[in-house]
Design a protein around this motif. Structure first.
Motif, mmCIF file in Angstrom:
data_model
loop_
_atom_site.group_PDB
_atom_site.id
_atom_site.type_symbol
_atom_site.label_atom_id
_atom_site.label_comp_id
_atom_site.label_asym_id
_atom_site.label_seq_id
_atom_site.Cartn_x
_atom_site.Cartn_y
_atom_site.Cartn_z
ATOM 1 N N UNK A 62 -19.922 -10.544 11.628
ATOM 2 C CA UNK A 62 -19.841 -11.844 12.305
ATOM 3 C C UNK A 62 -20.379 -12.961 11.412
ATOM 4 N N UNK A 63 -21.324 -12.616 10.536
ATOM 5 C CA UNK A 63 -21.943 -13.622 9.658
ATOM 6 C C UNK A 63 -21.202 -13.776 8.331
ATOM 7 N N UNK A 64 -20.262 -12.899 8.035
ATOM 8 C CA UNK A 64 -19.593 -12.872 6.726
ATOM 9 C C UNK A 64 -18.768 -14.098 6.359
ATOM 10 N N UNK A 65 -18.127 -14.789 7.295
ATOM 11 C CA UNK A 65 -17.286 -15.926 6.897
ATOM 12 C C UNK A 65 -18.008 -17.013 6.114
ATOM 13 N N UNK A 66 -19.325 -17.066 6.174
ATOM 14 C CA UNK A 66 -20.072 -18.104 5.457
ATOM 15 C C UNK A 66 -20.561 -17.565 4.114
ATOM 16 N N UNK A 67 -20.176 -18.260 3.045
ATOM 17 C CA UNK A 67 -20.484 -17.813 1.689
ATOM 18 C C UNK A 67 -21.963 -17.587 1.443
ATOM 19 N N UNK A 88 -17.407 2.772 12.917
ATOM 20 C CA UNK A 88 -18.296 2.436 11.800
ATOM 21 C C UNK A 88 -17.488 2.135 10.546
ATOM 22 N N UNK A 89 -16.500 2.972 10.274
ATOM 23 C CA UNK A 89 -15.655 2.773 9.086
ATOM 24 C C UNK A 89 -14.933 1.440 9.130
ATOM 25 N N UNK A 90 -14.374 1.086 10.280
ATOM 26 C CA UNK A 90 -13.653 -0.188 10.398
ATOM 27 C C UNK A 90 -14.575 -1.374 10.133
ATOM 28 N N UNK A 91 -15.791 -1.290 10.653
ATOM 29 C CA UNK A 91 -16.755 -2.374 10.434
ATOM 30 C C UNK A 91 -17.164 -2.456 8.966
ATOM 31 N N UNK A 92 -17.434 -1.301 8.358
ATOM 32 C CA UNK A 92 -17.850 -1.268 6.951
ATOM 33 C C UNK A 92 -16.763 -1.845 6.054
ATOM 34 N N UNK A 93 -15.520 -1.427 6.275
ATOM 35 C CA UNK A 93 -14.423 -1.925 5.440
ATOM 36 C C UNK A 93 -14.237 -3.431 5.615
ATOM 37 N N UNK A 94 -14.459 -3.918 6.840
ATOM 38 C CA UNK A 94 -14.348 -5.359 7.077
ATOM 39 C C UNK A 94 -15.396 -6.141 6.306
ATOM 40 N N UNK A 95 -16.624 -5.629 6.304
ATOM 41 C CA UNK A 95 -17.713 -6.318 5.580
ATOM 42 C C UNK A 95 -17.486 -6.233 4.075
ATOM 43 N N UNK A 154 -7.959 5.486 3.285
ATOM 44 C CA UNK A 154 -6.600 4.990 3.495
ATOM 45 C C UNK A 154 -5.733 6.091 4.110
ATOM 46 N N UNK A 155 -5.029 5.760 5.195
ATOM 47 C CA UNK A 155 -4.140 6.668 5.937
ATOM 48 C C UNK A 155 -4.882 7.814 6.626
ATOM 49 N N UNK A 156 -6.210 7.718 6.704
ATOM 50 C CA UNK A 156 -6.980 8.790 7.331
ATOM 51 C C UNK A 156 -7.812 8.335 8.533
ATOM 52 N N UNK A 157 -7.833 7.021 8.819
ATOM 53 C CA UNK A 157 -8.705 6.537 9.894
ATOM 54 C C UNK A 157 -7.919 5.734 10.923
ATOM 55 N N UNK A 158 -7.481 4.547 10.540
ATOM 56 C CA UNK A 158 -6.778 3.668 11.487
ATOM 57 C C UNK A 158 -6.044 2.573 10.725
ATOM 58 N N UNK A 159 -5.077 1.902 11.360
ATOM 59 C CA UNK A 159 -4.387 0.777 10.714
ATOM 60 C C UNK A 159 -5.347 -0.329 10.283
ATOM 61 N N UNK A 160 -6.391 -0.575 11.085
ATOM 62 C CA UNK A 160 -7.386 -1.604 10.723
ATOM 63 C C UNK A 160 -8.063 -1.248 9.405
ATOM 64 N N UNK A 217 -5.697 -1.743 6.437
ATOM 65 C CA UNK A 217 -5.579 -3.165 6.107
ATOM 66 C C UNK A 217 -6.733 -3.615 5.212
ATOM 67 N N UNK A 218 -7.978 -3.371 5.667
ATOM 68 C CA UNK A 218 -9.150 -3.806 4.898
ATOM 69 C C UNK A 218 -9.254 -3.098 3.552
ATOM 70 N N UNK A 219 -8.972 -1.785 3.553
ATOM 71 C CA UNK A 219 -9.110 -0.996 2.322
ATOM 72 C C UNK A 219 -8.139 -1.476 1.244
ATOM 73 N N UNK A 220 -6.909 -1.748 1.640
ATOM 74 C CA UNK A 220 -5.913 -2.197 0.663
ATOM 75 C C UNK A 220 -6.259 -3.595 0.142
ATOM 76 N N UNK A 221 -6.782 -4.440 1.011
ATOM 77 C CA UNK A 221 -7.185 -5.773 0.568
ATOM 78 C C UNK A 221 -8.382 -5.706 -0.384
#
Length: 393
Positions: free
Chosen positions: A244-249, A276-283, A311-317, A320-324
């Motif tokens: 939630x705090x990540x958008x600010x540099x 947990x994985x989805x959150x970690x990849x997002x951060x 990649x291809x082992x957890x979820x579409x979310x 997305x984050x992993x490839x980015x």
């Protein structure tokens, strides 16, 4: 049924079951499960005394078969009872007794928690924690107080005003997370409850609050992830706060400085749980958008490997984050050593698989873009089959 009640539609239900049905519905009204008619949340549920007595009589008749008689339900708690408990919080001699009574009532049922919210308990309890624990550096009763706040809903409008008008509330929770005066398993419980409540508060906080988070706050959240004394729910709450705090540099820079990248990668290796994985990849995606974040990511020997593995082992979310993340690494830090490592840990193979998999079109295009950008380096590798040339056309 233990406490039969009749709804306005004329159907009798067990109180706990119908209240769970009513209060768990996100809309203002639910429907009667039998008649399908609208059933407002604030509609009266009338005790069915006749049916309760029949049930109790049946229990008595079947006592020889091990059936226990259901107790006569206690009178329902109301808003005025909660207001009295809130007033008792200001009386030092009654504080501990009152906190424990509120926690017991909050654990009982959803109806009690609803009355607590209507009476303004969330705000009263947050200010009570601020005044009696943070400012006096006390911890007796803190666990119970946080448990109550975790159980009850904090209205979004209320939390937004509280946090915006009182900066000390965030400082208070930062102090709770950094405090080490707990005993035994109390440390785990207090930290878990604190980050869960803090997550509720910051989800509604304004951008002006989030962009002014102090270094010690970020440090304490990272420490929660680093420490083993925390529940899985607490870890996910801490990760949600960071995301939630990540958008600010400024916040991203502080996270990198306090070792968040290393801790996130280590946590992902230890705890491969979907949320947990989805959150970690997002951060990690946000942190890899800055040069220092990418440097820390690449300095960890398992960084690229863990991203590729998910990649291809957890979820579409996660995909997305992993490839980015890989796209950022390849674009800004794609040295020969990094590209070679991507081959070794099968990141390149996963990108090829994305193109062939049933994924979103934009992900296929992003994977193809990464492969094309370093085609000269990867095409000559024996690790990649002739299919590589076909896939990147």
């Amino acid at each position: 049924m233990k406490d039969p009640v009749t709804a306005i539609t004329g159907i009798t239900y067990d109180r706990e079951s119908i209240e769970h049905w009513l209060f768990s519905d996100s809309k203002n009204t639910a429907i009667c499960p039998v008649t399908k008619q609208p059933l407002p949340k604030d509609s009266d549920l009338t005790p069915n005394h006749t049916l309760r007595r029949l049930i109790q009589a049946w229990c008595v008749e079947n006592a020889c078969k091990g059936i226990d008689r259901i107790p006569t339900p206690k009178s329902c708690m109301n808003k005025f009872h909660v207001l009295k408990l809130i007033a008792d919080l200001d009386r030092p001699s009654l504080q501990m007794k009152t906190i424990r009574e509120i926690e017991t009532l909050a654990l009982e049922n959803e109806r009690n928690r609803k009355y607590m919210v209507e009476a303004g308990l969330p705000k009263a309890l947050l200010l009570f924690i601020l005044k009696n624990y943070f400012k006096k550096s006390k911890i007796d009763g803190l666990q119970e107080s946080l448990s109550i706040l975790r159980l009850i809903r904090i209205p979004s409008s209320e939390s937004k005003i509280l946090v915006s008008e009182n900066d000390q509330i965030i400082e208070c929770f930062s102090w709770i997370l950094g405090c080490n005066n707990y005993i035994d398993d109390q440390h785990i419980t207090v930290r878990s409850h604190a980050v869960s409540v803090l997550k509720k508060l910051l989800e509604e906080a304004s951008s002006s609050i989030l962009e002014r988070l102090k270094p010690e706050f970020i440090e304490n959240i990272v420490e929660v992830i680093r420490a083993s004394k925390i529940t899985q729910q607490g870890i996910n709450a801490a990760l949600s706060i960071l995301l939630h705090a990540c958008p600010w540099g400024r916040n991203r820079i502080m996270m990198v400085q306090f070792g968040a990248v290393f801790e996130l990668i280590e946590l992902e290796w230890r705890s491969p749980e979907r949320k947990t994985t989805e959150l970690i990849m997002g951060i990690l995606f946000h942190l890899c958008s800055c040069a220092d974040g990418r440097e820390k990511f690449l300095s960890h020997k398992g960084g690229i490997a863990v991203v590729a593995k998910r990649i291809l082992n957890v979820s579409p979310v996660t995909d997305d984050r992993a490839i980015l993340i890989l796209a950022l690494i390849c674009k800004y830090s794609g040295t020969s050593m990094v590209l070679e490592e991507m081959l070794k840990v099968k990141a390149v193979s996963k990108l090829c698989m994305i193109i062939q998999a049933d994924c979103a079109i934009y992900l296929k295009e992003k994977a193809r873009e990464i492969l094309k950008s370093h085609s000269d380096e990867w095409r000559k590798s024996p690790c990649i089959s002739n299919a590589y040339t076909f896939l990147t056309r």
